[in-house]
Design an enzyme around this catalytic site. Structure first.
Site, PDB file in Angstrom:
ATOM      1  N   LYS A  26     -29.587 -48.338  14.849  1.00 53.18           N
ATOM      2  CA  LYS A  26     -30.959 -48.826  14.866  1.00 53.18           C
ATOM      3  C   LYS A  26     -30.992 -50.359  14.875  1.00 53.18           C
ATOM      4  O   LYS A  26     -31.681 -50.976  15.688  1.00 53.18           O
ATOM      5  CB  LYS A  26     -31.683 -48.282  13.636  1.00 53.18           C
ATOM      6  CG  LYS A  26     -33.162 -48.511  13.658  1.00 53.18           C
ATOM      7  CD  LYS A  26     -33.774 -48.001  12.352  1.00 53.18           C
ATOM      8  CE  LYS A  26     -35.264 -47.837  12.490  1.00 53.18           C
ATOM      9  NZ  LYS A  26     -35.661 -46.519  12.943  1.00 53.18           N
ATOM     10  N   ARG A  96     -35.610 -49.167   6.264  1.00 50.46           N
ATOM     11  CA  ARG A  96     -35.107 -47.936   6.891  1.00 50.46           C
ATOM     12  C   ARG A  96     -33.592 -47.939   6.980  1.00 50.46           C
ATOM     13  O   ARG A  96     -32.978 -48.994   7.119  1.00 50.46           O
ATOM     14  CB  ARG A  96     -35.622 -47.807   8.320  1.00 50.46           C
ATOM     15  CG  ARG A  96     -37.104 -47.701   8.474  1.00 50.46           C
ATOM     16  CD  ARG A  96     -37.424 -47.801   9.956  1.00 50.46           C
ATOM     17  NE  ARG A  96     -38.815 -48.118  10.187  1.00 50.46           N
ATOM     18  CZ  ARG A  96     -39.734 -47.212  10.464  1.00 50.46           C
ATOM     19  NH1 ARG A  96     -39.420 -45.941  10.547  1.00 50.46           N
ATOM     20  NH2 ARG A  96     -40.988 -47.577  10.650  1.00 50.46           N
ATOM     21  N   GLY A 105     -33.663 -38.031  10.211  1.00 53.30           N
ATOM     22  CA  GLY A 105     -34.282 -37.443   9.029  1.00 53.30           C
ATOM     23  C   GLY A 105     -33.353 -37.262   7.839  1.00 53.30           C
ATOM     24  O   GLY A 105     -33.754 -36.740   6.814  1.00 53.30           O
ATOM     25  N   MET A 107     -31.622 -39.598   6.108  1.00 51.69           N
ATOM     26  CA  MET A 107     -31.606 -40.627   5.060  1.00 51.69           C
ATOM     27  C   MET A 107     -32.999 -41.163   4.816  1.00 51.69           C
ATOM     28  O   MET A 107     -33.943 -40.810   5.498  1.00 51.69           O
ATOM     29  CB  MET A 107     -30.623 -41.711   5.444  1.00 51.69           C
ATOM     30  CG  MET A 107     -29.201 -41.237   5.218  1.00 51.69           C
ATOM     31  SD  MET A 107     -28.024 -42.458   5.687  1.00 51.69           S
ATOM     32  CE  MET A 107     -28.387 -42.662   7.385  1.00 51.69           C
ATOM     33  N   ARG A 352     -32.838 -45.806  21.239  1.00 51.63           N
ATOM     34  CA  ARG A 352     -31.450 -45.328  21.100  1.00 51.63           C
ATOM     35  C   ARG A 352     -31.206 -44.346  22.238  1.00 51.63           C
ATOM     36  O   ARG A 352     -32.160 -43.845  22.840  1.00 51.63           O
ATOM     37  CB  ARG A 352     -31.247 -44.631  19.754  1.00 51.63           C
ATOM     38  CG  ARG A 352     -32.164 -43.455  19.580  1.00 51.63           C
ATOM     39  CD  ARG A 352     -32.040 -42.852  18.201  1.00 51.63           C
ATOM     40  NE  ARG A 352     -33.058 -41.832  18.012  1.00 51.63           N
ATOM     41  CZ  ARG A 352     -33.412 -41.324  16.867  1.00 51.63           C
ATOM     42  NH1 ARG A 352     -32.856 -41.747  15.762  1.00 51.63           N
ATOM     43  NH2 ARG A 352     -34.319 -40.393  16.778  1.00 51.63           N
ATOM     44  N   HIS A 468     -38.847 -32.324  13.536  1.00 50.93           N
ATOM     45  CA  HIS A 468     -37.520 -32.158  12.942  1.00 50.93           C
ATOM     46  C   HIS A 468     -36.820 -30.927  13.507  1.00 50.93           C
ATOM     47  O   HIS A 468     -35.671 -30.978  13.937  1.00 50.93           O
ATOM     48  CB  HIS A 468     -37.665 -32.046  11.422  1.00 50.93           C
ATOM     49  CG  HIS A 468     -36.360 -31.842  10.720  1.00 50.93           C
ATOM     50  ND1 HIS A 468     -35.886 -30.583  10.406  1.00 50.93           N
ATOM     51  CD2 HIS A 468     -35.427 -32.716  10.315  1.00 50.93           C
ATOM     52  CE1 HIS A 468     -34.713 -30.710   9.820  1.00 50.93           C
ATOM     53  NE2 HIS A 468     -34.407 -31.987   9.746  1.00 50.93           N
ATOM     54  N   SER A 777       5.007 -22.543  24.874  1.00 50.86           N
ATOM     55  CA  SER A 777       3.560 -22.582  24.680  1.00 50.86           C
ATOM     56  C   SER A 777       3.329 -22.783  23.197  1.00 50.86           C
ATOM     57  O   SER A 777       3.782 -21.976  22.371  1.00 50.86           O
ATOM     58  CB  SER A 777       2.938 -21.276  25.162  1.00 50.86           C
ATOM     59  OG  SER A 777       1.550 -21.317  24.935  1.00 50.86           O
ATOM     60  N   CYS A 844      -1.695 -22.825  23.474  1.00 52.16           N
ATOM     61  CA  CYS A 844      -2.565 -21.652  23.596  1.00 52.16           C
ATOM     62  C   CYS A 844      -3.237 -21.271  22.280  1.00 52.16           C
ATOM     63  O   CYS A 844      -3.913 -20.263  22.195  1.00 52.16           O
ATOM     64  CB  CYS A 844      -1.791 -20.460  24.145  1.00 52.16           C
ATOM     65  SG  CYS A 844      -0.527 -19.862  23.026  1.00 52.16           S
ATOM     66  N   TYR A 864      -0.437 -28.019  30.507  1.00 54.17           N
ATOM     67  CA  TYR A 864      -1.730 -27.316  30.545  1.00 54.17           C
ATOM     68  C   TYR A 864      -2.228 -27.017  29.136  1.00 54.17           C
ATOM     69  O   TYR A 864      -1.471 -27.060  28.167  1.00 54.17           O
ATOM     70  CB  TYR A 864      -1.623 -26.018  31.358  1.00 54.17           C
ATOM     71  CG  TYR A 864      -0.800 -24.930  30.692  1.00 54.17           C
ATOM     72  CD1 TYR A 864      -1.362 -24.053  29.768  1.00 54.17           C
ATOM     73  CD2 TYR A 864       0.558 -24.789  30.982  1.00 54.17           C
ATOM     74  CE1 TYR A 864      -0.602 -23.076  29.149  1.00 54.17           C
ATOM     75  CE2 TYR A 864       1.325 -23.811  30.375  1.00 54.17           C
ATOM     76  CZ  TYR A 864       0.737 -22.955  29.452  1.00 54.17           C
ATOM     77  OH  TYR A 864       1.482 -21.997  28.836  1.00 54.17           O
TER      78      TYR A 864
END
Ligand code: PEP
Ligand code: MG
Length: 887
Positions: A26, A96, A105, A107, A352, A468, A777, A844, A864
């Site tokens: 902010k 704030r 919402g 804090m 933001r 909210h 793997s 995997c 992979y």
């Protein structure tokens, strides 16, 4: 000396350089907006570094901060010409929070700070509006008492209700200046009574109280839960923003609103937002009054009557639209904006990067790349892979019958069915018991976060698209329908009524967060559509990706889904899943309970054609691609019969007595099956099991190659190997079987034999093991379990505490413990490659679908990753992002 306060506005910037880590999101963007000349009320930011220090020092502020804050206040006074705590023209400020990552919402915030018994009179005189001044003062006392003094807010709400009742009013707007003044006296009495001291009149005491409370809210329960769910480290801290108040509640030329520069739900390029005339900021978000549309087009599309901002305040709307465009070009992303109009003058309070649905994220990224605002690589980097999950799941079948009982706002897309539940604790409880739950609330607040997380969907009676419920549900990827005004919820009775129907707790309902429909009963679903923006972005991702992506799958359906999602092979086919089939389980049990090899072979002969059929189907679907088939792995006792009739069935099939079977079953009991007779230990003790499986694999491969011409590439994988010798013995069984099958069929197939690396010893001795194994793997589920010494089945009971206390940054069964388990993987990869430079390396475990773990796999150059079918697209995108980061 460290600078803890950074000023902005009125043509000045202390040059935090838009550093979000220091100023919070902010604060950084307020400074950013002020720097490009947008109208931002002047103010200052106390840095996140101060928050960290505040906690390190035992929640006290260093002496030096006083002068810095005084300097900040002087800056605001200088720009506004108002004076803090001076009745003649009082300066009021907002206080704030603002963390690095937005935590909507979660804090605390205090507005109208600087009011006391004297300045309220001054505010009334200066504004020429007594009612406004006293309303502001009572709001301030209420908020301050709640947030800073932590008094019971119920008492204040009750006093307000009584005041209105006495007058016969229903709306706050009916209250006059003297009514508010009388309420202020009542509020002050409540404070004196509950707190034991009068409401603080010293504005500096007020300010320090609020700053402390905002820092304090960083460690509130709800903030902690939010951080855990969103992987925000506790060490980041929040900044505090102190800013001159501007008022959207100074009459009909004043307003307050929130907006997005593009549609956050669908991603369309259209301004999107809501505003309220004569209201203060929190009124829009809190969902107490239903807001009006920003644009005429949106109002008309919704068939709403109250004028849009475009129509009601055309001039200011024009300015706002210009600001939207400027902000998008400056930040090169869709923005979420808060603004206030004070007597016709536009003020920007926040911007933001806007939270968006996965669908919107895709569309916006692709559109912006096509518009030339960002590059294709940036577009690929922009979309959160985990958010794709929202798109990959089924939606309501448009042709399925639905019993629609109400319609609200399509606040977060996707569909969900479940039992209606009316409070968050029950939602959590029922979800733990395995129920699919729809959380039904009048409106949600940050206290509901655990219930929302546990629920499959959220339904609210109040609140708009930025309420909210809507914002949080979108962030969590939960479907949400909000603002269903016709819903009469009786939370005490645990039921709601709508259109003459009643739904009680436990009744099944369905919500469609893409249309806003609410239905009774459950509704059939259809598979998602993967063309359009999704296809385009995936194509761009595949161009930059190096890691291959395979799927963990064993049923034909899963294999088809995986291939549809772009899997480039099967990385793990768990053959034991095929053993549970109703038609086979008796033969499987007969094999396990056999007293000797002969008995086992009789049972295995019955299983051979079944397994061959399974593999043939998979090979056909994955034609031409590698398919890794893992030989039997789990502890045998998992297959044991339990019920009497199950024993009878096996006894009959095997031609032995039930008592003998039961004795054998008891013999198979293990104290710690996870570390017991499982994995290749089964193959070592009963080679005929692996022999049957190998035969099924090779016979199926030959059969499919002959039929379709596209020879599959089987990779036969031996599980839970710890030593070279184990693998050698098993490879011998496999090779001998292959040779025999190829001789019988007169045709050979290329294949590989390799192993899972899922034990620390295997990782350490990978150099030797690679002398035998042609691929590794990494089975990171077991490797995590065995490296950490934490049982994967019991970890749930204590791991959350471990994560809360920062012992592991994330659940190590979800996201790879890169430092510990990761080091073993690195060692194994390095030693394996030294012996066999072209040893094929993959992963995997569940981590194969986790973006952070995939990034690690890219760093160490695995070949992979293999993930469950629905996570294949997530893995493709994450692999692309990892490649971009490395480049
Ligand atoms: C593993 O251990 O990571 C693995 C993939 O095997 P399973 O989960 O079947 O034990
Ligand atoms: Mg395993």
């Amino acid at each position: 000396m460290t600078q803890y306060v950074y000023r902005f506005g009125g043509g000045l910037s202390d040059g935090g350089q838009g550093d979000k880590n220091l100023l919070g999101g902010k604060g950084a963007n307020l400074d950013g907006m002020a720097s490009i000349g947008l109208p931002v009320p002047p103010g200052f930011t106390i840095t996140t570094a101060m928050c960290t220090r505040y906690y390190e020092d035992g929640q006290v502020f260093p002496e030096s901060l006083k002068a810095e804050v005084a300097n900040g206040i002087a800056h605001i006074e200088g720009v506004t010409g108002k004076k803090f705590g001076v009745a003649a023209d009082p300066l009021l400020v907002s206080v704030r929070s603002g963390a690095r990552a937005s935590m909507p919402g979660m804090m605390d915030t205090v507005l109208n700070l600087g009011l006391n018994d004297e300045t309220v009179v001054g505010l009334a005189a200066i504004s020429g509006d007594d009612r406004f001044a006293w309303d502001s003062y009572r709001r301030f006392i209420q908020m301050y008492s709640d947030v800073v003094l932590e008094l019971d807010h119920g008492a204040f709400e009750e006093a307000l209700e009584i005041a209105k009742e006495d007058k016969g009013f229903t709306l706050d707007t009916e209250m006059s200046a003297t009514d508010w003044q009388a309420l202020v006296a009542k509020y002050k009495a409540i404070v004196a009574d509950q707190w034991g001291k009068p409401f603080p009149q010293d504005v500096h005491e007020q300010l320090w109280g609020a700053v402390g409370a905002v820092f304090g809210s960083w460690q509130s329960e709800r903030a902690k839960v939010y951080r855990r769910l969103n992987d925000i480290p506790a060490s980041w801290g929040t900044a505090v923003n102190v800013q001159a108040m501007v008022f959207g509640n100074m009459g009909d030329t004043s307003a307050t609103g929130v907006a997005f520069t593009r549609d956050p739900s669908k991603g369309d390029r259209a301004y999107y937002g809501e505003f309220l005339i004569n209201a203060q900021g929190e009124d829009v978000v809190a969902g107490i009054r239903t807001p009006q549309y920003l644009t005429k087009a949106a109002r008309e599309a919704a068939g709403a009557k109250p004028l849009s901002m475009e129509e009601a305040m055309p001039e200011v709307y024009g300015q706002l639209a210009k600001v939207f465009d400027l902000l998008e070009t400056h930040y090169r992303d869709m923005q979420d904006i808060e603004f206030t109009v004070e007597r016709g003058h536009l003020w920007m309070l926040q911007t933001r990067a806007g939270k968006r649905t996965a669908k919107a994220a895709l569309k916006i990224a692709v559109d912006m790349a096509n518009e030339g605002l960002i590059t294709r690589e940036e577009a690929v980097a922009r979309v959160d892979p985990a958010a794709l999950d929202q798109l990959l799941h089924p939606t309501l079948d448009p042709n399925a019958p639905r019993d629609v009982i109400a319609k609200g706002l399509p606040a977060s897309p996707g569909a969900a069915s479940g039992i209606a539940v009316f409070d968050s604790d029950t939602a959590e409880h029922r979800a733990e018991l395995g129920d699919a739950v729809i959380l039904v609330r009048t409106e949600t607040s940050p206290e509901d976060i655990h219930g929302m997380h546990a629920a499959k969907g959220i339904l609210t009676a109040r609140g708009g698209m930025t309420s909210h419920a809507a914002v949080v549900a979108r962030g969590m990827g939960r479907p949400c329908v909000s603002g269903v005004g016709s819903l009469a919820i009786d939370a005490k009775a645990k039921s709601f009524r709508v259109a003459g129907r009643e739904v009680r707790e436990g009744d099944i309902i369905t919500i469609d967060g893409s249309t806003g429909e609410v239905m009774v009963g459950s509704v059939a679903t259809v598979e998602p559509e993967l063309a359009g923006d999704f296809g385009v972005l995936m194509e761009w991702a595949d161009k930059v990706r190096r890691l291959k992506v395979r799927a963990n799958a064993e049923t034909p359906l899963d294999c088809k889904v995986a291939r549809g999602f772009g899997a480039e092979g099967i990385g793990l086919c768990r053959t034991e899943h095929m053993f549970f089939d109703a038609a086979r389980i008796t033969a499987v049990r007969q094999m396990i309970l056999a007293e000797d090899e002969k008995g086992r072979r009789t049972a295995l002969d019955k299983l051979l054609p079944e397994q061959r059929g399974d593999f043939a189907q998979i090979f056909e679907i994955m034609a031409g691609l590698p398919v890794t088939i893992r030989l039997l792995d789990p502890p045998l006792h998992e297959f044991l019969p339990h019920a009497e009739e199950e024993f009878n069935e096996v006894a009959e099939a095997a031609g032995v007595g039930v008592d003998a079977l039961k004795r054998r079953a008891a013999e198979l009991h293990e104290f710690n099956p996870m570390l017991g007779h499982r994995g290749c230990r089964l193959g070592v003790t009963y080679p005929e099991i692996y022999e049957m499986q190998a035969r099924a694999i090779f016979e199926a491969a030959v059969e499919v190659a002959e039929k379709s011409g596209a020879a599959p590439i089987p990779e036969v994988m031996v599980p839970l190997v710890a030593t070279r010798r184990e693998l050698e013995l098993m490879k011998d069984v496999i090779d001998r079987t292959a040779k025999a099958v190829f001789a019988e069929k007169g045709r050979t197939i290329d294949y590989l034999v390799g192993t899972m690396i899922e034990l620390p010893r295997a990782a350490l001795k990978a150099g030797e093991i690679a002398e035998v194994g042609e691929f590794f793997s990494f089975g990171t589920n077991d490797l995590t379990q065995t490296t950490l010494g934490v049982s994967r089945d019991d970890a749930g009971r204590f791991l959350t505490t471990y994560v809360d206390k920062g012992i592991y940054a994330r659940d190590p069964f979800v996201s790879l413990d890169v430092e510990g388990v990761g080091e073993l993987i690195e060692i194994a990869a390095e030693r394996g490659r030294k012996t066999r430079p072209n040893v094929k390396l993959g992963i995997c475990g569940e981590h194969g679908g986790d973006p952070a773990s995939i990034a690690f796999c890219e760093t160490i150059g695995l070949d992979y990753v293999s993930a469950s079918p629905y996570r294949v697209p997530i893995a493709r995108l994450a692999a692309a992002q990892a490649a971009l980061k490395k480049a």
